[in-house]
Design an enzyme around this catalytic site. Structure first.
Site, PDB file in Angstrom:
ATOM      1  CD1 TRP A  71       5.617  10.067   9.316  1.00 55.41           C
ATOM      2  CD2 TRP A  71       4.590  11.420  10.364  1.00 55.41           C
ATOM      3  NE1 TRP A  71       4.103   9.667   9.184  1.00 55.41           N
ATOM      4  CE2 TRP A  71       3.552  10.891   9.572  1.00 55.41           C
ATOM      5  CE3 TRP A  71       4.121  12.690  11.093  1.00 55.41           C
ATOM      6  CZ2 TRP A  71       2.279  11.503   9.591  1.00 55.41           C
ATOM      7  CZ3 TRP A  71       2.585  12.929  11.003  1.00 55.41           C
ATOM      8  CH2 TRP A  71       2.007  12.604  10.228  1.00 55.41           C
ATOM      9  CD  GLU A 116      -6.424  11.895   7.218  1.00 55.18           C
ATOM     10  OE1 GLU A 116      -6.515  10.934   7.993  1.00 55.18           O
ATOM     11  OE2 GLU A 116      -5.930  11.366   6.079  1.00 55.18           O
ATOM     12  CD  GLU A 154      -5.261   6.997   8.502  1.00 54.80           C
ATOM     13  OE1 GLU A 154      -5.257   8.305   8.257  1.00 54.80           O
ATOM     14  OE2 GLU A 154      -5.340   6.363   7.600  1.00 54.80           O
ATOM     15  CG  HIS A 157      -2.751  11.188   8.793  1.00 56.43           C
ATOM     16  ND1 HIS A 157      -3.219  10.081   7.828  1.00 56.43           N
ATOM     17  CD2 HIS A 157      -1.530  10.721   8.929  1.00 56.43           C
ATOM     18  CE1 HIS A 157      -2.347   9.072   7.850  1.00 56.43           C
ATOM     19  NE2 HIS A 157      -1.173   9.435   8.387  1.00 56.43           N
ATOM     20  CD  GLU A 207      -6.328   4.001   4.455  1.00 52.69           C
ATOM     21  OE1 GLU A 207      -5.282   4.866   4.331  1.00 52.69           O
ATOM     22  OE2 GLU A 207      -6.678   4.176   5.359  1.00 52.69           O
ATOM     23  CB  THR A 210      -6.641   9.347   2.071  1.00 48.56           C
ATOM     24  OG1 THR A 210      -6.441   8.123   2.219  1.00 48.56           O
ATOM     25  CG2 THR A 210      -8.383   9.515   2.349  1.00 48.56           C
ATOM     26  CG  ASP A 239       1.483   7.348   7.599  1.00 49.51           C
ATOM     27  OD1 ASP A 239       2.772   6.876   7.203  1.00 49.51           O
ATOM     28  OD2 ASP A 239       1.278   8.051   8.673  1.00 49.51           O
ATOM     29  CD  GLU A 240      -3.977   8.588   4.625  1.00 49.05           C
ATOM     30  OE1 GLU A 240      -4.165   7.287   4.922  1.00 49.05           O
ATOM     31  OE2 GLU A 240      -4.382   9.532   4.900  1.00 49.05           O
TER      32      GLU A 240
HETATM   33 FE   FE2 Z   1      -4.706   5.775   5.890  1.00 55.91          FE
HETATM   34 FE   FE2 Z   2      -5.119   9.618   6.940  1.00 57.38          FE
END
Ligand code: FE2
Ligand code: FE2
Length: 378
Positions: A71, A116, A154, A157, A207, A210, A239-240
């Site tokens: 994405w 981020e 990242e 984000h 991670e 988050t 994603d995290e």
């Molecule tokens: Fe991450």
């Molecule tokens: Fe992130």
């Protein structure tokens, strides 16, 4: 005002500080001096990472999402390629949805977004980890390939959250941009030194933190009537989760090939406490900005002391640290320390809550990010 509050806040006394903040003073403009003794990894430990390159290519790199299947922020934002009317309609809808987001929620979302935004600069930290850092800037080593792929994932984000918040009109972009500028300038010190064992323990923890935090901002966005923002935070959280899986897998492998060394690194990292990477955040005004942001995140339940302990317990379980065999005496001491840590932090947490109940009056702080509106900390 912040200085006056300092004496009253639960988070400033050394014993009552949140577990993810190192005890003692810490201000963006005067970062602590570098450790006197910077542990250099012995060559045989660096060799461990060299010997795992084949494994990393086979088991880590497939977990990178190809760019063409990833994405992008544009997928979740008003489409500026549409006609002006249609674009403006989409922006107007966004502003209607975000109009009712509570101020304290915005503070937490901005703090997360700033963390981020600075993330690509954390590559500087990753690259000084022995045996896995990218010494060329474009090294073909699978560790370096992973770190660049991770950073580029990242990077989206911060882009996504920042653009969304910009369009909302609810936040002071100038103060946010200054905070990002200050933060990248201040750098990052997560206490892993140049030790990749500790680096991967840190990222496993971070991670997951988050993942939890973005999951909670998604939940609260739904509650506040913004399903698009909920989808945005949920997409980032996914994603995290994948990143957490990668880093935990690496530590799992390290436990297999070097149980004592890895166990000691886990204990060392937990002794130092897991500090958020945006610890040095500053807006040019509030010298305790990170503590204040953390306090609001705690109060809203976005990221709490309890989450910290939950993550620790989760990782102990995932890595089966309690059952780890073949450790040296030092390794067993590290094992005992880590496996007994969660109940100790939980007890400390109760003391923090007690202090909070006993000592706290109505305590609130003005955040520049939301045009100096005041937000309660407890
Ligand atoms: Fe991450
Ligand atoms: Fe992130």
């Amino acid at each position: 005002m912040a200085m006056q509050l300092q004496t009253r806040m639960m988070f400033t006394p050394k014993k009552a500080s949140l577990p993810w903040t190192p005890s003692g003073s810490h201000y963006h403009h005067s970062p602590p001096p570098p450790p006197l003794l910077r542990s250099l990894l012995p060559p045989e430990k660096v060799e461990v990472f060299k010997s795992l390159e084949g494994w990393a290519s086979e088991c880590v790199l497939p977990l990178v999402k190809p760019v063409e299947k990833s994405w992008q922020p544009n997928d979740l934002l008003p489409d500026s390629s549409l006609s002006s009317d249609e674009f403006i309609y989409q922006v107007k809808s966004l502003r209607d949805r975000t109009a009712e987001l509570p101020d304290d929620y915005l503070v937490v979302l901005v703090g997360d977004m700033i963390t981020e935004e600075a993330l690509p600069s954390y590559q500087t930290w990753f690259n000084q980890l022995d045996g896995v850092g990218d010494k060329l800037g474009s090294s073909p080593s699978p560790w370096a390939v992973w770190s660049r792929a991770w950073t580029s994932e990242e990077n989206r984000h911060g882009d996504l959250l920042k653009t969304y918040l910009y369009l909302s009109g609810r936040v002071d972009m100038l103060m946010i941009e200054k905070t990002i500028h200050y933060l990248i300038g201040a750098g990052v010190d997560v206490k892993t030194e140049n030790n990749p064992y500790m680096g991967f323990v840190y990222t496993s923890f971070q991670e997951r933190a988050t993942f939890i935090s973005h999951g909670n901002t998604a939940r609260l966005a739904t509650k506040s009537g913004d399903p698009v923002l909920a989808r945005i935070c949920g997409t980032i959280a996914a994603d995290e989760k994948r990143h957490e899986n990668v880093y935990s897998k690496i530590v799992e492998k390290l436990l297999e090939v070097d149980p004592t060394g890895t166990m000691i690194a886990i204990a060392e990292m937990m002794r130092k406490k897991i500090t958020m990477p945006a610890y040095f955040m500053h807006d040019g005004r509030d010298p305790h900005l990170f503590d204040h942001f953390s306090a609001v995140a705690q109060r809203l339940g976005v990221y709490t002391v309890s989450d910290y302990v939950d993550i620790l317990e989760f990782l102990i379980g995932r890595w089966r640290l309690g059952e780890l065999q073949g450790l040296t005496a030092e390794g067993r001491r590290a094992q005992d320390f880590v496996c007994g840590l969660a109940p100790r932090i939980r007890r400390l947490q109760e003391r923090i809550v007690d202090k909070q109940v006993c000592k706290m009056e109505s305590c609130s702080v003005k955040f520049s990010w939301i045009f100096n509106k005041e937000v309660p900390l407890i």
